[in-house]
Design a protein around this motif. Structure first.
Motif, PDB file in Angstrom:
ATOM      1  N   UNK A   1       0.856  -1.185   0.000  1.00 30.91           N
ATOM      2  CA  UNK A   1       0.000   0.000   0.000  1.00 30.91           C
ATOM      3  C   UNK A   1       0.894   1.238   0.000  1.00 30.91           C
ATOM      4  N   UNK A   2       1.387   1.598  -1.162  1.00 31.06           N
ATOM      5  CA  UNK A   2       2.355   2.696  -1.259  1.00 31.06           C
ATOM      6  C   UNK A   2       1.791   4.052  -0.835  1.00 31.06           C
ATOM      7  N   UNK A   3       0.522   4.394  -1.132  1.00 22.96           N
ATOM      8  CA  UNK A   3       0.036   5.707  -0.677  1.00 22.96           C
ATOM      9  C   UNK A   3       0.079   5.872   0.831  1.00 22.96           C
ATOM     10  N   UNK A   4      -0.036   4.761   1.575  1.00 22.21           N
ATOM     11  CA  UNK A   4       0.012   4.820   3.038  1.00 22.21           C
ATOM     12  C   UNK A   4       1.325   4.294   3.602  1.00 22.21           C
ATOM     13  N   UNK A   5       2.313   4.073   2.713  1.00 19.42           N
ATOM     14  CA  UNK A   5       3.664   3.676   3.118  1.00 19.42           C
ATOM     15  C   UNK A   5       3.678   2.450   4.031  1.00 19.42           C
ATOM     16  N   UNK A   6       2.790   1.492   3.746  1.00 17.97           N
ATOM     17  CA  UNK A   6       2.644   0.328   4.615  1.00 17.97           C
ATOM     18  C   UNK A   6       2.469  -0.931   3.772  1.00 17.97           C
ATOM     19  N   UNK A   7       3.050  -2.030   4.248  1.00 16.87           N
ATOM     20  CA  UNK A   7       2.741  -3.322   3.645  1.00 16.87           C
ATOM     21  C   UNK A   7       2.034  -4.201   4.668  1.00 16.87           C
ATOM     22  N   UNK A   8       1.183  -5.097   4.164  1.00 14.37           N
ATOM     23  CA  UNK A   8       0.430  -6.020   4.993  1.00 14.37           C
ATOM     24  C   UNK A   8       0.660  -7.424   4.458  1.00 14.37           C
ATOM     25  N   UNK A   9       0.652  -8.415   5.361  1.00 13.01           N
ATOM     26  CA  UNK A   9       0.928  -9.795   4.942  1.00 13.01           C
ATOM     27  C   UNK A   9      -0.055 -10.766   5.578  1.00 13.01           C
ATOM     28  N   UNK A  10      -0.420 -11.796   4.787  1.00 18.83           N
ATOM     29  CA  UNK A  10      -1.273 -12.884   5.246  1.00 18.83           C
ATOM     30  C   UNK A  10      -0.622 -14.208   4.868  1.00 18.83           C
ATOM     31  N   UNK A  11      -0.847 -15.238   5.656  1.00 11.22           N
ATOM     32  CA  UNK A  11      -0.399 -16.580   5.321  1.00 11.22           C
ATOM     33  C   UNK A  11      -1.535 -17.543   5.607  1.00 11.22           C
ATOM     34  N   UNK A  12      -1.950 -18.284   4.572  1.00  9.54           N
ATOM     35  CA  UNK A  12      -3.093 -19.196   4.676  1.00  9.54           C
ATOM     36  C   UNK A  12      -4.306 -18.505   5.272  1.00  9.54           C
ATOM     37  N   UNK A  13      -4.529 -17.250   4.858  1.00 10.90           N
ATOM     38  CA  UNK A  13      -5.691 -16.493   5.293  1.00 10.90           C
ATOM     39  C   UNK A  13      -5.548 -15.815   6.635  1.00 10.90           C
ATOM     40  N   UNK A  14      -4.478 -16.090   7.359  1.00 10.39           N
ATOM     41  CA  UNK A  14      -4.259 -15.468   8.683  1.00 10.39           C
ATOM     42  C   UNK A  14      -3.444 -14.187   8.528  1.00 10.39           C
TER      43      UNK A  14
END
Length: 339
Positions: free
Chosen positions: A263-276
């Motif tokens: 999410x470059x506009x908010x300078x943040x990345x988010x991660x999920x693994x197997x839906x978690x």
């Protein structure tokens, strides 16, 4: 209202109650309509409404299409058009025969509705994931032709797969020395931002030292280490290796479905693994510098890495890899009242 759509020589006509009415149409090929070389008839249409329309053209959006009377049970006869009758790229991810299908559409900007055509027993699936996503790779071609470049350590194999007949493998038989770097990298041009990277990944048991699999986004010479499976952990890198979650481990020789949002506009990345959901992290390049909010990532990169010393070679397996544009609030598609 039921309608009959006829495709003849690239011309689309609509017949209602025995009278012909002209509608806007595109110069479409018979392949889109039938998946072959012959024109044909689609006897039904269904309006699909779009909530939360996006200003981004060609945004890949998923849609749960439920079976309708007159439709082929395998959904092979569904097609989609915009309000002008122009065909829309689509891809069917999976189906439950006679029940439902998960379909991805390349949605036009600001669309509030699209039309689904169906009702042709002779039609075959004409979905095209390469036209829907920024990048798509399920390795079922049996080669690496979708990638912009792949090193000599990358291959397609059939022994370790998540689904289908094939999966990718970047194998490492030497330590991470500069002279081996190009061998263990696959890149694909994406030219977009912000983005979602999603796929199935697995790292093998390694030799004496550690082995890793890296998912990266490149902007010229700047490298964003979005996520990597390393030493049983799920990590990102901003000059130091950092865990997304102290509690969630990624075991060797196990497939995991990974999703990363940059999410470059908010300078943040988010991660999920197997839906978690694993957590978030500030977007920083490998040297620790912030990622600009208007950055356009040139390439996706998958990299196999190992401080290999003894034992079997290290393998970084990949399957069902997708890159698509990201929006914070995705459009929601559902059957409308019109038919």
């Amino acid at each position: 209202m039921h309608a009959t759509w006829i495709v003849l020589g690239g011309i689309v006509a609509l017949l209602i109650a025995g009278a012909a009415a002209e509608i806007p149409h595109a110069d479409v090929t018979a392949h889109y309509w039938l998946g072959g070389d012959t024109a044909g008839v689609f006897t039904h249409r269904q309006m699909v409404s779009v909530e939360n329309p996006s200003t981004i053209d060609g945004l890949a959006v998923s849609f749960n299409a439920t079976y309708l009377p007159g439709m082929r049970p395998d959904f092979a006869d569904i097609r989609f058009t915009d309000t002008n009758g122009t065909p829309l790229p689509y891809w069917i991810e999976n189906t439950a025969a006679g029940s439902h299908a998960r379909v991805w559409l390349a949605l036009p900007a600001n669309a509030t509705a699209v039309t689904m055509l169906y009702g042709n027993p002779e039609a075959r699936d004409a979905g095209d994931p390469d036209a829907v996503f920024l990048f798509f790779e399920d390795y079922e071609r049996g080669d690496l032709s979708r990638w912009s470049s792949c090193g000599s350590s990358a291959l397609v194999q059939s022994d370790v797969v998540r689904s289908g007949a094939y999966a990718g493998d970047i194998n490492v038989t030497r330590p991470d020395l500069p002279e081996f770097n190009d061998r263990r990298v696959c890149t694909a041009n994406i030219s977009a931002g912000p983005i979602v990277i999603e796929g199935d990944f697995r790292v093998s048991e390694f030799g004496k030292w550690c082995g890793s699999g890296y998912i990266q986004a490149w902007n010229g010479t700047d490298r964003l280490y979005a996520l990597h499976l390393r030493n049983g952990s799920v990590q990102h890198y901003d000059g130091d290796h950092r865990n997304f979650s102290a509690d969630r481990r990624a075991e060797n020789n196990t497939w995991y479905h990974i999703r990363v949002v940059l999410d470059t506009p908010n300078a943040t990345e988010h991660a999920w693994m197997d839906g978690e959901y694993l957590g978030s992290a500030p977007l920083r390049f490998a040297d620790g510098s912030p990622v600009p909010e208007d950055v356009i990532f040139d390439d996706l990169a998958l990299i196999g890495s190992s401080a290999w010393y003894s034992g079997d070679p290290h393998h970084f397996y990949a399957d069902n890899v997708v890159v698509r544009k990201y929006v914070p609030v995705e459009p929601v598609l559902s059957y409308g009242d019109g038919s």
